[in-house]
Scaffold this motif. Structure first.
Motif, mmCIF file in Angstrom:
data_model
loop_
_atom_site.group_PDB
_atom_site.id
_atom_site.type_symbol
_atom_site.label_atom_id
_atom_site.label_comp_id
_atom_site.label_asym_id
_atom_site.label_seq_id
_atom_site.Cartn_x
_atom_site.Cartn_y
_atom_site.Cartn_z
ATOM 1 N N ARG A 94 0.813 -1.218 0.000
ATOM 2 C CA ARG A 94 0.000 0.000 0.000
ATOM 3 C C ARG A 94 0.848 1.270 0.000
ATOM 4 O O ARG A 94 0.345 2.348 -0.361
ATOM 5 C CB ARG A 94 -0.946 -0.023 1.202
ATOM 6 C CG ARG A 94 -2.026 -1.077 1.058
ATOM 7 C CD ARG A 94 -2.611 -1.512 2.391
ATOM 8 N NE ARG A 94 -3.517 -0.540 2.955
ATOM 9 C CZ ARG A 94 -4.142 -0.712 4.125
ATOM 10 N NH1 ARG A 94 -3.925 -1.815 4.826
ATOM 11 N NH2 ARG A 94 -4.966 0.200 4.577
ATOM 12 N N TYR A 143 0.800 3.149 -3.181
ATOM 13 C CA TYR A 143 -0.254 4.127 -3.485
ATOM 14 C C TYR A 143 0.118 5.512 -2.977
ATOM 15 O O TYR A 143 -0.400 6.509 -3.474
ATOM 16 C CB TYR A 143 -1.578 3.679 -2.861
ATOM 17 C CG TYR A 143 -2.002 2.297 -3.276
ATOM 18 C CD1 TYR A 143 -1.675 1.792 -4.537
ATOM 19 C CD2 TYR A 143 -2.710 1.468 -2.414
ATOM 20 C CE1 TYR A 143 -2.047 0.515 -4.919
ATOM 21 C CE2 TYR A 143 -3.092 0.192 -2.796
ATOM 22 C CZ TYR A 143 -2.761 -0.275 -4.044
ATOM 23 O OH TYR A 143 -3.130 -1.542 -4.424
ATOM 24 N N GLY A 144 0.998 5.576 -1.964
ATOM 25 C CA GLY A 144 1.464 6.867 -1.485
ATOM 26 C C GLY A 144 2.566 7.464 -2.337
ATOM 27 O O GLY A 144 2.806 8.674 -2.291
ATOM 28 N N THR A 145 3.239 6.643 -3.126
ATOM 29 C CA THR A 145 4.343 7.133 -3.951
ATOM 30 C C THR A 145 3.962 7.337 -5.416
ATOM 31 O O THR A 145 4.533 8.185 -6.098
ATOM 32 C CB THR A 145 5.532 6.150 -3.896
ATOM 33 O OG1 THR A 145 5.122 4.869 -4.382
ATOM 34 C CG2 THR A 145 6.052 6.012 -2.474
ATOM 35 N N SER A 164 1.335 8.466 -7.225
ATOM 36 C CA SER A 164 0.686 9.652 -7.805
ATOM 37 C C SER A 164 1.683 10.764 -8.085
ATOM 38 O O SER A 164 1.742 11.306 -9.201
ATOM 39 C CB SER A 164 -0.424 10.153 -6.873
ATOM 40 O OG SER A 164 -1.462 9.203 -6.777
ATOM 41 N N GLU A 210 -2.397 3.764 7.256
ATOM 42 C CA GLU A 210 -2.635 4.229 5.893
ATOM 43 C C GLU A 210 -2.429 5.731 5.784
ATOM 44 O O GLU A 210 -1.868 6.235 4.798
ATOM 45 C CB GLU A 210 -4.047 3.842 5.451
ATOM 46 C CG GLU A 210 -4.316 4.083 3.989
ATOM 47 C CD GLU A 210 -5.618 3.447 3.549
ATOM 48 O OE1 GLU A 210 -5.594 2.555 2.691
ATOM 49 O OE2 GLU A 210 -6.673 3.849 4.074
ATOM 50 N N GLU A 211 -2.884 6.468 6.804
ATOM 51 C CA GLU A 211 -2.670 7.918 6.823
ATOM 52 C C GLU A 211 -1.176 8.238 6.766
ATOM 53 O O GLU A 211 -0.735 9.119 6.016
ATOM 54 C CB GLU A 211 -3.282 8.496 8.100
ATOM 55 C CG GLU A 211 -3.164 9.996 8.222
ATOM 56 C CD GLU A 211 -4.221 10.734 7.437
ATOM 57 O OE1 GLU A 211 -3.904 11.837 6.956
ATOM 58 O OE2 GLU A 211 -5.343 10.208 7.285
ATOM 59 N N PHE A 214 0.408 7.737 3.275
ATOM 60 C CA PHE A 214 0.165 8.784 2.288
ATOM 61 C C PHE A 214 0.891 10.079 2.636
ATOM 62 O O PHE A 214 0.962 10.988 1.808
ATOM 63 C CB PHE A 214 -1.338 9.025 2.145
ATOM 64 C CG PHE A 214 -2.009 8.019 1.249
ATOM 65 C CD1 PHE A 214 -2.047 8.198 -0.114
ATOM 66 C CD2 PHE A 214 -2.553 6.867 1.780
ATOM 67 C CE1 PHE A 214 -2.641 7.262 -0.948
ATOM 68 C CE2 PHE A 214 -3.151 5.922 0.968
ATOM 69 C CZ PHE A 214 -3.195 6.116 -0.407
ATOM 70 N N GLY A 272 4.834 8.640 1.700
ATOM 71 C CA GLY A 272 5.039 8.298 0.299
ATOM 72 C C GLY A 272 5.610 9.443 -0.526
ATOM 73 O O GLY A 272 6.643 9.298 -1.187
ATOM 74 N N SER A 323 7.450 2.338 -7.102
ATOM 75 C CA SER A 323 6.064 1.986 -6.785
ATOM 76 C C SER A 323 5.735 0.581 -7.264
ATOM 77 O O SER A 323 5.039 -0.181 -6.576
ATOM 78 C CB SER A 323 5.108 2.998 -7.425
ATOM 79 O OG SER A 323 5.382 4.312 -6.991
ATOM 80 N N SER A 380 -3.095 15.876 9.197
ATOM 81 C CA SER A 380 -2.691 14.469 9.249
ATOM 82 C C SER A 380 -2.410 14.019 10.677
ATOM 83 O O SER A 380 -2.784 12.917 11.084
ATOM 84 C CB SER A 380 -1.452 14.250 8.375
ATOM 85 O OG SER A 380 -1.744 14.518 7.016
ATOM 86 N N ASN A 392 -12.520 8.307 -2.397
ATOM 87 C CA ASN A 392 -11.736 8.831 -3.520
ATOM 88 C C ASN A 392 -12.571 9.673 -4.466
ATOM 89 O O ASN A 392 -12.118 10.711 -4.959
ATOM 90 C CB ASN A 392 -11.088 7.665 -4.269
ATOM 91 C CG ASN A 392 -10.021 6.978 -3.450
ATOM 92 O OD1 ASN A 392 -9.302 7.613 -2.703
ATOM 93 N ND2 ASN A 392 -9.920 5.669 -3.569
#
Length: 439
Positions: A30, A33-35, A37, A156-157, A160, A163, A183, A270, A359
């Motif tokens: 997972r 997904y933070g890296t 984008s 998860e926070e 993100f 990442g 990624s 955050s 999302n």
């Protein structure tokens, strides 16, 4: 599946057999997904030299990733994570490598980039929803599951947040396309370790929906009606949170403040979310999850509305941090309600619906506030962003009737063979054949 520790705590969650290995593997995957984008956006800008093309390609990538999420989660439910999630993850990683190669040098047509990005997004593996489905099997006690979900949400926070920082380190010494390759490596390694964990053996394929006996009362329209509240609240939270980024930038611009100020305010959001998530998981609530969810959503909305009245940076940081206290608890509670609403064969899919709602809400919120911030006073824009969460709080919650529909709230416990021998549960294999499949 396991003998649960007597003391419900975060340490107790991680002491459950196979929990640490499975959770760590899922987090590695997972982190991708933070890296991805930021790395992909920077790669596209460097390759095409056009912000418009880069934005369009990213929009296509995000659209196929978000809106096909329930379908991909349904494949995991129907065929099992090892048969569906692992091939999906490896294909996604391979397509990321293709994207990185396409962005390595200028000259690749925008149509080729967009098509490749669309295919890549369509294969994004639902690691988050699958991990939450695994948590249900690992820790069936509801108060301990609440801690597991809170721990998952806070982690998860942090992914993100960390990442983009990791991508920043990579692009300091290498082309941005290396961040896309990173990624791909993260999601491939994490998914392989996750799919081979013994914990995933409990997630048996549910088969096709037509194999589910209708007399169980599980799945179908009743299940989807009971999902309305968590899905709408998740979308409202997404709208409100995504609006904060642009509103803080506008706040700093009006007062001639630097980008460092923006970073501190967003960091406060955050941090508040992480603290709120940990506190929410540590409390043994006497009220049900459905009863708490509207108050969490309304709290977020009211704090954001108050943030618009902040006279300076200090008060804005405090107000945004207070808003953050409600973000992770609201999303964690929405996931708990989704799990309560799910028939055994739908668990991954209903979690994916909440993910999709968040999302989609974030995309809609960013677009809407982008239009409003140039037309309305900033306090009004803050109030509008908060109103989305408050409006979502007004959606009534419904229990799903039939089957185990009375399992409402994190403190209600599932019957077990040990505690109530007169109500023994069927085996997971037979139950999965008689119940509906997940989205």
């Amino acid at each position: 599946m396991s003998t649960l520790p007597s003391r419900p705590s975060y340490a107790a969650v991680l002491r459950v057999p196979h929990a640490r290995r499975t959770f760590a593997a899922a987090l590695v995957g997972r982190l991708s997904y933070g890296t991805v984008s930021l790395a992909l956006m920077l790669s596209l800008i460097r390759s095409t030299g056009s912000y418009a093309v880069a934005g369009t390609v990213m929009a296509v990538f995000g659209a196929t990733s978000v809106f096909l999420s329930p379908y991909r989660a349904g494949l995991v439910d129907r065929h099992g994570p090892r048969r569906a999630l692992l091939p999906m993850s490896l294909l996604y990683a391979a397509l990321l490598c293709v994207l990185a190669a396409a962005c390595w040098r200028p000259g690749v047509p925008a149509a080729v980039l967009a098509t490749t990005a669309a295919l890549t997004g369509a294969c994004t593996p639902p690691l988050g929803p699958t991990m939450r489905a695994v948590w249900v099997e690992l820790v069936p006690e509801r108060h301990l599951l609440q801690r597991a979900y809170s721990l998952d949400g806070v982690a998860e926070e942090l992914l993100f947040v960390s990442g983009p920082l990791l991508v920043g380190l990579v692009v300091g010494v290498a082309p941005p396309a290396v961040g896309v390759l990173l990624s791909a490596v993260l999601v491939a390694l994490g998914s392989v370790a996750f799919a081979t964990s013994p914990a995933l053996g409990a997630l048996r394929p549910a088969g096709r929906e037509k194999d589910i006996a209708p007399e169980t009362g599980r799945g179908g329209a009743g299940q989807w009606r009971s999902l309305l509240q968590p899905v709408v609240v998740a979308a409202g939270v997404g709208v409100s949170v995504s609006a904060v980024d642009l509103l803080v930038v506008a706040f700093a611009g009006q007062r001639d403040l630097g980008n460092g100020t923006v970073a501190w305010v967003l960091a406060a959001l955050s941090a508040g979310s992480a603290v709120g998530g940990l506190l929410n998981g540590a409390v043994r609530w006497s009220s049900s999850a459905r009863a708490r969810l509207p108050f969490l959503a309304a709290g977020l909305g009211l704090c954001l509305a108050a943030a618009g009245l902040a006279p300076g940076v200090g008060t804005l940081v405090a107000a945004v941090a207070c808003a953050g206290l409600f973000v992770a608890p609201a999303l964690t509670t929405a996931y708990l309600i989704a799990d309560e609403s799910a028939a055994p064969g739908y668990r991954t899919r209903v979690g994916a619906w909440c993910n999709t709602a968040v999302n989609a809400g974030m995309s809609a919120g960013a677009a809407t506030v982008g239009l409003l911030v140039e037309r309305l006073p900033l306090p009004v824009c803050f109030a509008v962003s908060g109103a989305a969460a408050v409006a979502a709080a007004l959606v009534p919650g419904r229990r799903r009737h039939g089957g185990s529909a009375e399992r409402v709230g994190p403190l209600s416990r599932r019957p077990s063979r040990r505690s109530d021998p007169s109500r023994s549960r069927p085996s997971r294999r037979s139950a999965s054949r008689r119940s509906a499949s997940r989205p």
